[in-house]
Design a protein around this motif. Sequence first.
Motif, PDB file in Angstrom:
ATOM      1  N   ARG A 147      28.203   8.442 -46.925  1.00  0.00           N
ATOM      2  CA  ARG A 147      28.198   7.191 -47.683  1.00  0.00           C
ATOM      3  C   ARG A 147      29.618   6.809 -48.055  1.00  0.00           C
ATOM      4  NH1 ARG A 147      25.248   9.267 -53.288  1.00  0.00           N
ATOM      5  NH2 ARG A 147      27.000  10.516 -54.100  1.00  0.00           N
ATOM      6  N   GLN A 148      29.789   5.520 -48.241  1.00  0.00           N
ATOM      7  CA  GLN A 148      31.089   4.998 -48.645  1.00  0.00           C
ATOM      8  C   GLN A 148      30.892   3.907 -49.674  1.00  0.00           C
ATOM      9  OE1 GLN A 148      33.637   3.632 -45.444  1.00  0.00           O
ATOM     10  NE2 GLN A 148      35.457   3.921 -46.696  1.00  0.00           N
ATOM     11  N   ALA A 149      31.409   4.151 -50.863  1.00  0.00           N
ATOM     12  CA  ALA A 149      31.371   3.177 -51.947  1.00  0.00           C
ATOM     13  C   ALA A 149      32.651   2.350 -51.900  1.00  0.00           C
ATOM     14  CB  ALA A 149      31.234   3.893 -53.279  1.00  0.00           C
ATOM     15  N   PRO A 150      32.622   1.149 -52.474  1.00  0.00           N
ATOM     16  CA  PRO A 150      33.821   0.300 -52.459  1.00  0.00           C
ATOM     17  C   PRO A 150      35.027   1.010 -53.063  1.00  0.00           C
ATOM     18  CG  PRO A 150      31.918  -0.962 -53.170  1.00  0.00           C
ATOM     19  CD  PRO A 150      31.470   0.469 -53.089  1.00  0.00           C
ATOM     20  N   GLY A 151      36.129   0.992 -52.343  1.00  0.00           N
ATOM     21  CA  GLY A 151      37.356   1.606 -52.828  1.00  0.00           C
ATOM     22  C   GLY A 151      37.409   3.111 -52.718  1.00  0.00           C
ATOM     23  N   LYS A 152      36.394   3.708 -52.108  1.00  0.00           N
ATOM     24  CA  LYS A 152      36.357   5.165 -51.999  1.00  0.00           C
ATOM     25  C   LYS A 152      36.292   5.577 -50.535  1.00  0.00           C
ATOM     26  CE  LYS A 152      34.237   6.139 -56.482  1.00  0.00           C
ATOM     27  NZ  LYS A 152      33.147   6.880 -57.189  1.00  0.00           N
ATOM     28  N   GLN A 153      36.623   6.844 -50.294  1.00  0.00           N
ATOM     29  CA  GLN A 153      36.541   7.370 -48.941  1.00  0.00           C
ATOM     30  C   GLN A 153      35.097   7.688 -48.575  1.00  0.00           C
ATOM     31  OE1 GLN A 153      39.249  10.732 -48.799  1.00  0.00           O
ATOM     32  NE2 GLN A 153      40.895   9.432 -48.005  1.00  0.00           N
ATOM     33  N   ARG A 154      34.830   7.682 -47.289  1.00  0.00           N
ATOM     34  CA  ARG A 154      33.509   8.072 -46.819  1.00  0.00           C
ATOM     35  C   ARG A 154      33.308   9.560 -47.100  1.00  0.00           C
ATOM     36  NH1 ARG A 154      31.522   6.026 -40.972  1.00  0.00           N
ATOM     37  NH2 ARG A 154      32.297   4.120 -41.979  1.00  0.00           N
ATOM     38  N   GLU A 155      32.126   9.916 -47.586  1.00  0.00           N
ATOM     39  CA  GLU A 155      31.854  11.309 -47.934  1.00  0.00           C
ATOM     40  C   GLU A 155      30.522  11.756 -47.339  1.00  0.00           C
ATOM     41  OE1 GLU A 155      31.346  11.869 -52.155  1.00  0.00           O
ATOM     42  OE2 GLU A 155      29.760  10.373 -52.309  1.00  0.00           O
ATOM     43  N   LEU A 156      30.440  13.053 -47.061  1.00  0.00           N
ATOM     44  CA  LEU A 156      29.200  13.627 -46.553  1.00  0.00           C
ATOM     45  C   LEU A 156      28.185  13.722 -47.684  1.00  0.00           C
ATOM     46  CD1 LEU A 156      27.556  15.121 -44.326  1.00  0.00           C
ATOM     47  CD2 LEU A 156      28.584  17.237 -45.190  1.00  0.00           C
ATOM     48  N   VAL A 157      26.990  13.225 -47.445  1.00  0.00           N
ATOM     49  CA  VAL A 157      25.900  13.326 -48.398  1.00  0.00           C
ATOM     50  C   VAL A 157      25.016  14.532 -48.068  1.00  0.00           C
ATOM     51  CG1 VAL A 157      23.853  12.193 -49.328  1.00  0.00           C
ATOM     52  CG2 VAL A 157      25.900  10.843 -48.791  1.00  0.00           C
ATOM     53  N   ALA A 158      24.595  14.613 -46.805  1.00  0.00           N
ATOM     54  CA  ALA A 158      23.712  15.691 -46.383  1.00  0.00           C
ATOM     55  C   ALA A 158      23.818  15.865 -44.873  1.00  0.00           C
ATOM     56  CB  ALA A 158      22.269  15.407 -46.768  1.00  0.00           C
ATOM     57  N   GLY A 159      23.648  17.086 -44.419  1.00  0.00           N
ATOM     58  CA  GLY A 159      23.685  17.378 -42.991  1.00  0.00           C
ATOM     59  C   GLY A 159      22.565  18.319 -42.612  1.00  0.00           C
ATOM     60  N   ILE A 160      22.184  18.274 -41.338  1.00  0.00           N
ATOM     61  CA  ILE A 160      21.108  19.140 -40.848  1.00  0.00           C
ATOM     62  C   ILE A 160      21.370  19.455 -39.382  1.00  0.00           C
ATOM     63  CG2 ILE A 160      19.644  17.131 -40.314  1.00  0.00           C
ATOM     64  CD1 ILE A 160      17.215  18.899 -41.048  1.00  0.00           C
ATOM     65  N   ILE A 161      21.224  20.724 -39.031  1.00  0.00           N
ATOM     66  CA  ILE A 161      21.384  21.104 -37.634  1.00  0.00           C
ATOM     67  C   ILE A 161      20.019  21.084 -36.950  1.00  0.00           C
ATOM     68  CG2 ILE A 161      23.431  22.474 -38.144  1.00  0.00           C
ATOM     69  CD1 ILE A 161      21.718  24.991 -37.849  1.00  0.00           C
ATOM     70  N   SER A 162      20.013  21.239 -35.645  1.00  0.00           N
ATOM     71  CA  SER A 162      18.761  21.112 -34.901  1.00  0.00           C
ATOM     72  C   SER A 162      17.746  22.171 -35.307  1.00  0.00           C
ATOM     73  CB  SER A 162      19.031  21.171 -33.394  1.00  0.00           C
ATOM     74  OG  SER A 162      19.733  22.350 -33.047  1.00  0.00           O
ATOM     75  N   GLY A 163      18.205  23.313 -35.776  1.00  0.00           N
ATOM     76  CA  GLY A 163      17.281  24.354 -36.209  1.00  0.00           C
ATOM     77  C   GLY A 163      16.704  24.137 -37.587  1.00  0.00           C
ATOM     78  N   GLY A 164      17.247  23.143 -38.315  1.00  0.00           N
ATOM     79  CA  GLY A 164      16.688  22.785 -39.606  1.00  0.00           C
ATOM     80  C   GLY A 164      17.504  23.195 -40.823  1.00  0.00           C
ATOM     81  N   THR A 165      18.546  23.976 -40.626  1.00  0.00           N
ATOM     82  CA  THR A 165      19.385  24.354 -41.766  1.00  0.00           C
ATOM     83  C   THR A 165      20.079  23.116 -42.325  1.00  0.00           C
ATOM     84  OG1 THR A 165      19.766  26.536 -40.820  1.00  0.00           O
ATOM     85  CG2 THR A 165      21.304  25.797 -42.519  1.00  0.00           C
ATOM     86  N   THR A 166      20.082  23.010 -43.651  1.00  0.00           N
ATOM     87  CA  THR A 166      20.606  21.813 -44.305  1.00  0.00           C
ATOM     88  C   THR A 166      21.773  22.141 -45.232  1.00  0.00           C
ATOM     89  OG1 THR A 166      19.017  22.039 -46.107  1.00  0.00           O
ATOM     90  CG2 THR A 166      18.360  20.680 -44.244  1.00  0.00           C
TER      91      THR A 166
END
Length: 121
Positions: free
Chosen positions: A38-57
Amino acid sequence: QVQLVESGGGLVQPGGSLRLSCAASGRIFHIGPMGWYRQAPGKQRELVAGIISGGTTDYADSVKGRFTISRDNAKNMVFLQMNGLKPEDTAVYYCNALARTTAEATIVDYWGQGTQVTVSS
């Protein structure tokens, strides 16, 4: 090429919920890790959530316990269930996927066009 299309953004009151969806299409041989940024106005893009194909989050500390990421490998889709939304969650949310188009191709970082999430009363 691989295309990512997000849906599900919108305006919601604090404490409310939204579910974002992202569908990958095109010439797909394999999709590896997928995520939401996500990227809010005036801020850098940041990771919110990630998931690999095996399901680890993995989650940003700011959303742990409120957001849940999931994926449907058969449909090449990734989802983000967002509960307990706060005004500080307001941002453009982007879908991301690392994918290759053939067995011999290099892994490429693909991005969706973004979907606006606004949390406000």
